[in-house]
Design a protein around this motif. Structure first.
Motif, PDB file in Angstrom:
ATOM      1  N   ASP A 157       3.029   1.525   0.304  1.00 58.45           N
ATOM      2  CA  ASP A 157       2.465   0.312   0.900  1.00 58.45           C
ATOM      3  C   ASP A 157       2.921   0.254   2.361  1.00 58.45           C
ATOM      4  O   ASP A 157       4.123   0.129   2.628  1.00 58.45           O
ATOM      5  CB  ASP A 157       2.960  -0.916   0.143  1.00 58.45           C
ATOM      6  CG  ASP A 157       2.458  -2.208   0.756  1.00 58.45           C
ATOM      7  OD1 ASP A 157       3.030  -2.652   1.768  1.00 58.45           O
ATOM      8  OD2 ASP A 157       1.483  -2.758   0.215  1.00 58.45           O
ATOM      9  N   PRO A 158       2.001   0.354   3.320  1.00 55.08           N
ATOM     10  CA  PRO A 158       2.429   0.513   4.719  1.00 55.08           C
ATOM     11  C   PRO A 158       3.310  -0.616   5.225  1.00 55.08           C
ATOM     12  O   PRO A 158       4.392  -0.363   5.772  1.00 55.08           O
ATOM     13  CB  PRO A 158       1.109   0.589   5.496  1.00 55.08           C
ATOM     14  CG  PRO A 158       0.116   1.083   4.508  1.00 55.08           C
ATOM     15  CD  PRO A 158       0.536   0.483   3.195  1.00 55.08           C
ATOM     16  N   ARG A 159       2.883  -1.863   5.068  1.00 50.43           N
ATOM     17  CA  ARG A 159       3.644  -2.958   5.653  1.00 50.43           C
ATOM     18  C   ARG A 159       5.025  -3.097   5.002  1.00 50.43           C
ATOM     19  O   ARG A 159       6.040  -3.193   5.703  1.00 50.43           O
ATOM     20  CB  ARG A 159       2.869  -4.270   5.548  1.00 50.43           C
ATOM     21  CG  ARG A 159       3.542  -5.402   6.315  1.00 50.43           C
ATOM     22  CD  ARG A 159       2.728  -6.676   6.352  1.00 50.43           C
ATOM     23  NE  ARG A 159       3.300  -7.608   7.307  1.00 50.43           N
ATOM     24  CZ  ARG A 159       3.000  -7.667   8.591  1.00 50.43           C
ATOM     25  NH1 ARG A 159       2.101  -6.828   9.094  1.00 50.43           N
ATOM     26  NH2 ARG A 159       3.586  -8.534   9.401  1.00 50.43           N
ATOM     27  N   ALA A 160       5.058  -3.072   3.685  1.00 46.85           N
ATOM     28  CA  ALA A 160       6.345  -3.228   2.993  1.00 46.85           C
ATOM     29  C   ALA A 160       7.286  -2.078   3.326  1.00 46.85           C
ATOM     30  O   ALA A 160       8.498  -2.280   3.512  1.00 46.85           O
ATOM     31  CB  ALA A 160       6.110  -3.320   1.494  1.00 46.85           C
ATOM     32  N   VAL A 162       7.272  -0.115   6.080  1.00 45.48           N
ATOM     33  CA  VAL A 162       7.728  -0.206   7.469  1.00 45.48           C
ATOM     34  C   VAL A 162       8.759  -1.319   7.623  1.00 45.48           C
ATOM     35  O   VAL A 162       9.773  -1.151   8.314  1.00 45.48           O
ATOM     36  CB  VAL A 162       6.535  -0.413   8.415  1.00 45.48           C
ATOM     37  CG1 VAL A 162       7.017  -0.748   9.831  1.00 45.48           C
ATOM     38  CG2 VAL A 162       5.662   0.839   8.448  1.00 45.48           C
ATOM     39  N   GLU A 163       8.553  -2.460   6.975  1.00 47.20           N
ATOM     40  CA  GLU A 163       9.539  -3.539   7.045  1.00 47.20           C
ATOM     41  C   GLU A 163      10.889  -3.082   6.500  1.00 47.20           C
ATOM     42  O   GLU A 163      11.938  -3.377   7.089  1.00 47.20           O
ATOM     43  CB  GLU A 163       9.032  -4.754   6.269  1.00 47.20           C
ATOM     44  CG  GLU A 163       7.888  -5.491   6.979  1.00 47.20           C
ATOM     45  CD  GLU A 163       7.328  -6.631   6.148  1.00 47.20           C
ATOM     46  OE1 GLU A 163       7.519  -6.621   4.909  1.00 47.20           O
ATOM     47  OE2 GLU A 163       6.675  -7.522   6.728  1.00 47.20           O
ATOM     48  N   PRO A 190      -2.246  -3.379  12.528  1.00 47.97           N
ATOM     49  CA  PRO A 190      -1.273  -4.304  11.919  1.00 47.97           C
ATOM     50  C   PRO A 190       0.164  -3.811  12.053  1.00 47.97           C
ATOM     51  O   PRO A 190       1.092  -4.611  12.214  1.00 47.97           O
ATOM     52  CB  PRO A 190      -1.713  -4.365  10.456  1.00 47.97           C
ATOM     53  CG  PRO A 190      -3.127  -3.894  10.436  1.00 47.97           C
ATOM     54  CD  PRO A 190      -3.232  -2.904  11.536  1.00 47.97           C
ATOM     55  N   ILE A 191       0.355  -2.485  12.008  1.00 44.35           N
ATOM     56  CA  ILE A 191       1.719  -1.948  12.088  1.00 44.35           C
ATOM     57  C   ILE A 191       2.209  -1.969  13.532  1.00 44.35           C
ATOM     58  O   ILE A 191       3.383  -2.256  13.788  1.00 44.35           O
ATOM     59  CB  ILE A 191       1.772  -0.536  11.488  1.00 44.35           C
ATOM     60  CG1 ILE A 191       1.253  -0.550  10.033  1.00 44.35           C
ATOM     61  CG2 ILE A 191       3.192   0.008  11.528  1.00 44.35           C
ATOM     62  CD1 ILE A 191       1.990  -1.521   9.116  1.00 44.35           C
ATOM     63  N   SER A 193       1.428  -4.237  15.641  1.00 43.16           N
ATOM     64  CA  SER A 193       1.788  -5.641  15.827  1.00 43.16           C
ATOM     65  C   SER A 193       3.136  -5.940  15.179  1.00 43.16           C
ATOM     66  O   SER A 193       3.939  -6.697  15.727  1.00 43.16           O
ATOM     67  CB  SER A 193       0.704  -6.527  15.231  1.00 43.16           C
ATOM     68  OG  SER A 193       1.052  -7.888  15.322  1.00 43.16           O
ATOM     69  N   LEU A 194       3.403  -5.302  14.036  1.00 45.64           N
ATOM     70  CA  LEU A 194       4.658  -5.535  13.318  1.00 45.64           C
ATOM     71  C   LEU A 194       5.855  -4.954  14.062  1.00 45.64           C
ATOM     72  O   LEU A 194       6.890  -5.607  14.205  1.00 45.64           O
ATOM     73  CB  LEU A 194       4.561  -4.936  11.914  1.00 45.64           C
ATOM     74  CG  LEU A 194       5.834  -4.927  11.067  1.00 45.64           C
ATOM     75  CD1 LEU A 194       6.277  -6.357  10.752  1.00 45.64           C
ATOM     76  CD2 LEU A 194       5.604  -4.141   9.778  1.00 45.64           C
TER      77      LEU A 194
END
Length: 379
Positions: A157-160, A162-163, A190-191, A193-194
């Motif tokens: 899952d990309p966002r999770a 990377v976080e 989105p990444i 921006s993150l």
């Protein structure tokens, strides 16, 4: 590569250790759907009982792990066991000479090159242990600190992910995408921006972008400030096409993981299209082939960033390779997806985006056979 710094070795045994870890679901990739993670390890011993470990690339197709294990045990091991070599480099040269008729007859450049590479890594592990030195130092490196980037797989899952990696101190990330520039932007924006502007961000599309569409639309990625775009088109696309794409690209282009002959790397270095080169020493070369190549890449002013998406021996070997290259701006691919067999062997955690190799002789790999047992396949 000179053999003057190594002592002769006589090979007692070479064996394959195939591993498979189920993902629990099917994951689509531009190559084929996958439902597991595989690793094909090599364990070699010399007549003094010194043990060395290597790894053979076998990611696609997953069932290829069995074929490559048999190439190791039925073709290359019988040709090497009981023989003496002045150095691992001499063994590598003789494996290539011995394997060439089979390569030509079978048409299997990739499997044969990968088996030779895995054996070579294991023999260098033995040589460094006998010399009492970590491989990075034995091969001429000046620092044990290896910068790494978090490489996300298509199952992550990309966002999770990377976080999580941001909390662990990573400052560089590689994403994956397939399709047109619309899909690529949807993956990257989105990444970006993150993570903000302070982190490196790269994108790998595994050679899946139509070349003419890529040339026409690659400029739309300019605002994402990518450190590189990896394999936007197939590695065997004409050199003229790669050059046209490089002229249109607002970021450096990267490739190398699917180059499996010396001639392919020679061709890549003969044109300016690729500013980032990413050989995989478990696919081609081992240390004997990949370190001289790495030095050529660095001397040519290009960024040397080894590809790696395998198990623990491959990760550590790639780290030693990058350290030995003394690249001023190189960074190592470090897969961050779930892989319990790999993680059980990697005892050096990444801290603030750096893998520190330390002073343990050889690769610095600790093998716990009991922890690997649940994942071991019959070769």
């Amino acid at each position: 590569m000179s053999s003057s710094s190594t002592s002769p070795l006589r090979i007692r045994s070479i064996a394959a250790v195939p591993l498979e870890m189920p993902l629990g679901r099917s994951v689509g990739t531009p190559i084929t759907a996958i439902s597991s993670v595989v690793s094909l390890l090599v364990v070699a011993r010399d007549d003094d009982g010194v043990e060395g470990w290597g790894e053979i690339w076998c990611n696609f197709p997953r069932f290829g792990i069995h074929h490559r294990a048999r190439l190791l045990t039925e073709v290359f091991a019988p040709a090497l066991v009981g023989r003496s070599f002045a150095s691992p480099a001499e063994a590598w040269a003789q494996m290539n000479a011995f394997g060439n008729p089979l390569r030509l007859q079978s048409g299997e450049n990739g499997p044969i090159a990968a088996v030779i590479a895995g054996i070579d890594i294991a023999l260098w592990d033995i040589a460094a242990k006998k010399a009492g030195q970590p491989l990075w130092r034995m091969l001429g490196g000046r620092s044990a600190r290896v910068p790494v980037y978090a490489s996300l797989g298509r199952a992550d899952d990309p966002r999770a992910t990377v976080e999580r990696c941001l909390r662990q101190g990573y400052g560089a990330f590689k994403l994956r995408s397939t399709g047109t520039v619309v899909e690529h932007l949807a993956a990257v924006r989105p990444i970006r921006s993150l993570v903000g502007d302070g982190c490196e961000l790269m994108l790998d599309v595994n050679g899946s972008w139509d070349a003419q569409d890529a040339i026409a639309t690659i400029g739309e990625l300019a605002g994402e400030r990518l450190s590189w775009l990896e394999e936007p088109i197939p590695v065997d696309a004409p050199a003229q096409t790669w050059c046209r794409l490089a002229q249109a690209a607002p970021m450096p282009l990267a490739s190398g993981e699917n180059m499996v002959t010396a001639e392919m790397f020679d061709a890549a270095l003969a044109t300016p299209a690729l500013r980032v080169l990413q050989p995989d020493l478990t696919k081609w070369g081992g240390f004997s082939g990949a370190l001289p190549l790495a030095r050529r890449i660095v001397a040519d002013g290009r960024r040397f960033c080894p590809h790696m998406f395998c198990g623990a021996p491959g990760v550590l070997a790639s780290a030693h390779l990058l350290a030995a290259s003394n690249s001023p701006d190189g960074i190592l691919e470090y897969p961050v997806g779930h892989n319990p067999a790999r993680d059980a062997m990697l005892t050096r955690p990444v801290a603030d985006g750096v893998l520190t190799l330390g002073e343990q002789p050889g690769l610095g790999l600790d093998i716990d056979a009991k922890r690997l047992a649940p994942y071991r396949l019959q070769a």
